[in-house]
Motif scaffolding. Structure first.
Motif, PDB file in Angstrom:
ATOM      1  N   GLU A 100       0.834  -1.203   0.000  1.00 40.62           N
ATOM      2  CA  GLU A 100       0.000   0.000   0.000  1.00 40.62           C
ATOM      3  C   GLU A 100       0.869   1.253   0.000  1.00 40.62           C
ATOM      4  O   GLU A 100       0.582   2.228  -0.709  1.00 40.62           O
ATOM      5  CB  GLU A 100      -0.923  -0.001   1.214  1.00 40.62           C
ATOM      6  CG  GLU A 100      -1.787   1.260   1.355  1.00 40.62           C
ATOM      7  CD  GLU A 100      -2.790   1.447   0.222  1.00 40.62           C
ATOM      8  OE1 GLU A 100      -3.435   2.509   0.170  1.00 40.62           O
ATOM      9  OE2 GLU A 100      -2.928   0.526  -0.618  1.00 40.62           O
ATOM     10  N   ARG A 131       2.346   1.626  -3.463  1.00 39.52           N
ATOM     11  CA  ARG A 131       1.349   2.096  -4.435  1.00 39.52           C
ATOM     12  C   ARG A 131       1.187   3.605  -4.353  1.00 39.52           C
ATOM     13  O   ARG A 131       1.159   4.297  -5.384  1.00 39.52           O
ATOM     14  CB  ARG A 131      -0.005   1.411  -4.178  1.00 39.52           C
ATOM     15  CG  ARG A 131      -1.076   1.768  -5.209  1.00 39.52           C
ATOM     16  CD  ARG A 131      -2.418   1.200  -4.815  1.00 39.52           C
ATOM     17  NE  ARG A 131      -2.972   1.878  -3.656  1.00 39.52           N
ATOM     18  CZ  ARG A 131      -3.569   3.080  -3.697  1.00 39.52           C
ATOM     19  NH1 ARG A 131      -3.681   3.732  -4.839  1.00 39.52           N
ATOM     20  NH2 ARG A 131      -4.041   3.613  -2.595  1.00 39.52           N
ATOM     21  N   ASN A 158       4.443   5.409  -5.598  1.00 32.91           N
ATOM     22  CA  ASN A 158       4.543   5.392  -7.062  1.00 32.91           C
ATOM     23  C   ASN A 158       3.554   6.353  -7.703  1.00 32.91           C
ATOM     24  O   ASN A 158       3.862   6.997  -8.709  1.00 32.91           O
ATOM     25  CB  ASN A 158       4.309   3.971  -7.584  1.00 32.91           C
ATOM     26  CG  ASN A 158       5.453   3.035  -7.249  1.00 32.91           C
ATOM     27  OD1 ASN A 158       6.587   3.469  -7.084  1.00 32.91           O
ATOM     28  ND2 ASN A 158       5.162   1.745  -7.125  1.00 32.91           N
TER      29      ASN A 158
END
Length: 337
Positions: free
Chosen positions: A183, A186, A189
């Motif tokens: 998480e 993510r 990014n």
């Protein structure tokens, strides 16, 4: 009537933004590689017992290898910014003034100064390259020491290697450091990919807030990404401002206009100038003395030392001054063509 000065200045600003986005994307990749290379080096070079660091000699011996990684990756990127980035912006300055000269009624002296980069301009450009590369190198040297110190301190304390690894990653990339948590990765990014997209700023800020609150990550930490990214922004814009100041000084231009967008994070100082709060004449023209006086009598967050014509609104400022002659404008403040 379209204001060719505004068009050419906005062209300069927009190209700086494009350049910054391109070099920031490269910086992100460079720092990610540095993060992986240094943590991998530490994992291979630092002996552990039951997962704990144990050997000070190894902690000291690793420092030259850390320095080599930063020089190979980060300084190579820095060299590209000051060589290629500065050269391209210098040509944009040249082209922007050539566009002005085609429309505005200017004196022969001004034409001679603005129509091409002079020997004096080229000497200034070279000096600025050296000056800013030195600043990029200072960041490399600072974080070489910082990373070495963290390895030594954690070894001295017998810390778990996992603790050291986290510190190394966050010292390099701060909030954007990689993690074993999917998480976190993510969100990291997503922020990296969309940081320079104006249309995605609300979602980026939301993702950053989640990283800070849910995962306890410090956005304002003293990490390498923060300082390198800030210097990237300031070096490109300060270079443009300094070259413009030099050319305007040669031409005897002492009036300026302030350009750039107003966004939610725009400082009050910049917002007031752009919105005409301090205007004394039509067209939003200021004298150099007026700009200096305004700078010296006003304080705000993010203000930094230096010539206000170069540093503009301070750290990470995205506005630029352009130099003009009042004779280029009519009584309504419109550029005469």
């Amino acid at each position: 009537m379209a204001d060719i000065l505004e068009t050419s200045t906005q062209y300069r600003i927009k190209q700086i933004e494009f350049a910054e986005a391109e070099y920031y994307e490269q910086l992100t990749k460079v720092l990610d590689k540095i993060e992986d290379d240094i943590t991998s080096l530490a994992g291979k070079s630092l002996p552990t017992t039951d997962g704990k660091l144990i050997e000070l000699r190894a902690a000291i011996a690793i420092r030259p290898q850390i320095k080599a990684i930063l020089e190979r990756e980060y300084l190579a990127w820095s060299d590209t910014v000051v060589r290629t980035g500065f050269n391209k912006q210098a040509k944009r300055v040249e082209r922007s003034y050539q566009a002005i000269l085609k429309k505005a009624k200017v004196k022969k002296k001004e034409i001679a100064v603005f129509s091409e980069l002079t020997k004096g301009d080229l000497a200034l450009i070279q000096n600025l390259k050296q000056q800013y590369f030195t600043q990029f190198k200072d960041i490399s040297n600072t974080f070489t020491r910082t990373l070495g110190d963290k390895i030594y301190q954690n070894t001295l304390l017998g810390s778990e290697f996992t603790v050291l690894e986290k510190e190394l990653r966050q010292t390099i990339n701060g909030i954007y450091a990689s993690s074993k948590d999917p998480e976190i990765n993510r969100l990291v990014n997503f922020v990296k990919k969309n940081k320079n997209k104006k249309s995605m700023q609300r979602k980026v800020e939301k993702s950053v807030a989640t990283l800070q609150t849910k995962f306890g990550r410090d956005r304002a930490g003293n990490n390498m990404k923060r300082y390198a990214g800030q210097l990237l922004n300031d070096s490109l814009r300060d270079f443009d401002a300094t070259l413009n100041f030099n050319k305007a000084n040669d031409a005897g231009l002492t009036f300026l206009k302030y350009y750039g967008d107003v966004i939610p994070t725009t400082r009050t100082h910049c917002r007031n100038i752009v919105n005409g709060v301090y205007n004394r004449r039509k067209g939003g023209l200021f004298t150099i003395d007026e700009v200096t006086k305004l700078w010296n009598t006003t304080s705000w967050g993010g203000k930094k030392s230096g010539n206000p014509l170069v540093v503009r609104g301070g750290y990470n400022c995205r506005h630029q001054w352009s130099y003009v002659n009042p004779d280029w404008y009519d009584k309504q403040g419109e550029l005469i063509t």
